[in-house]
Design a protein around this motif. Sequence first.
Motif: not given
Length: 588
Positions: A201-205, A233-247
């Motif tokens: 999930l970290s790689a996906v994000g 992403d806590p290492l890069a301190r950046s949001p993940g999957c910014p376009a995700l609409r369905v989880l």
Amino acid sequence: MRSAQSEAEEEGGSSNGGARPGEEDEEEKEREEEAARRDEIIRTRRGWEPLGMPRRRAVPTLTTLCLQNLAQHMQSLWAKDYSDNYLDEYEFRFVVGPFNDLACGLVQELLQLLGSSRRLSRAALHLLLLPNLRQLSLRPCPALANNALGHLIVLRCQGLSVLDLGGCGRLSPSVLVDLAEGLPGLSRLGLAHTQANVQVLSAVGSCCRRLRELDVSGCKKVTPRALRHLAHDPLARSPGCPALRVLLARDLERAGHGDAVAAAAFLLLALPCLEVLAHDAVPDALRLLRSRQLCDAEDSEGFPSLEELARGRGAAPEGAPLTLPLRQLEEVEEDALGTVHAVCPQAEEVSVWLGDNPGSSGLRELSCWKCLSRVTLGCSGRRCRALAEVLPLAQSLGTRLRSLTLHGFSCRDPLSLTALLAACPGLESFNAELEAPPDPHTRHEPSEEPTASPPRWATDLLPGGLRQLQSFSLSLAGPVPAAHRPALSSTLASLLCGAPRLRSLRLLAVPFPLDSVLEPALPELRELRELSLAESRVSAGAVWQLLGTDGPLRRLDLSRCPDIHRRDYDGFLQAVRKQRLELDIAWE
């Protein structure tokens, strides 16, 4: 069709009125044609001569024939050469073979055809992993998905936008990481029931920036902490999957309730485009966000706090209320509807569990949603709620209501179903499992025998009809009181006569005869593709008349119908084979 009485009156009128010879000949001709049609229908009802049948098998296109030919000879010709010479070689990046010139859509169609016919082998799959492939699903063949195949997908199919690995439990987490990192253009990814974990999930994000839909349901290694890595992403301190609409994240690893609620709240705040979150803790997470009690402890792994995320969404302790763009909500308890509505005012689809209290404000709260169009209601209490309680909600939503599903309601008033359907003229789908009230006279009533002339039910109870209805399902639990049967029969007859776009019809466990309900509607059901009458009272003559209609019917379910016997079923199958019809009939 005119009745015999009206024909006699016309004959009497002709003799008394002294009609001209030409008119008498014309009327006589009409009477003969009418009598011939009536005799033909009678023969059909007795199972003698079908008037016609559902559509015969369509002549396949040249493209379809070519693909079927390829699928038929795949293993014996194309895959055999590959198996003998190249199958165990994994160093090459591309395979130059007979399928490289196929268009992307044809490759996907060939893969689907091989999978549905269970002809997809490891060699055939290798041959079809081409650079122009855009969609790949291994769900029909999870046994073929091993780590070596995962590496081939990364090497050969870097243009994939849709990848479904549902059920492919042999793929290791490291290979799933390689797939996420090597396929950055994915917009839909299915990882249900795989070995996905926090690293995956970290790689996906971090890598799948275009991802819009993700399914991790049933992944027992996905923890609440892993879900946070998907959104940040806590290492890069950046949001993940910014376009995700369905989880979709149902049935994950068992964790503490507080951790699951906090993780769901984190996802709701950290994924700005999220419209659907299928997770057990969503209702409680919405309550937490509504309460503004977001002062969680400092996170040692570098994740932002819920309070920080809430401020980023424009919500402050004393500022504007927090709202989320969720469009679909599942498993909401009745007493939580007010909170859920306040946080998700734009919801379009919601499923609710109702308690025992008929005077509760849950159904009134639902009517306040301005965008609501799809509603599922279930009774979770010890006793059924009356179907009439849903009527005010249906009336308030009116033409906006597109789908209505009901579980465990009691049809105490036989006209409540009629009123409910009449209040929702824009319905496209209706599904109800209803319980009939007890009938004290049921034990003393003689068993019903089919009559020579079944009653003709009123078909005008729904004057406007349901012109948009495409799917209708009704299941009745328990014996229906005799006093309720005329109203229910007339309601069903009116519905079917006023639903010309109906494609799927399911009348399950209906204990009273359906022949007279189906008969007037058959000419109107010109788009019906699936019909299930399982456990219902329907005669063989009615089925023959159904088979005599011209339409696209593809599946007919007569399972456990008490009035359909083996000889009837054999006759249906014989007619289907003789006419070469594209129709499957189930019976047992």
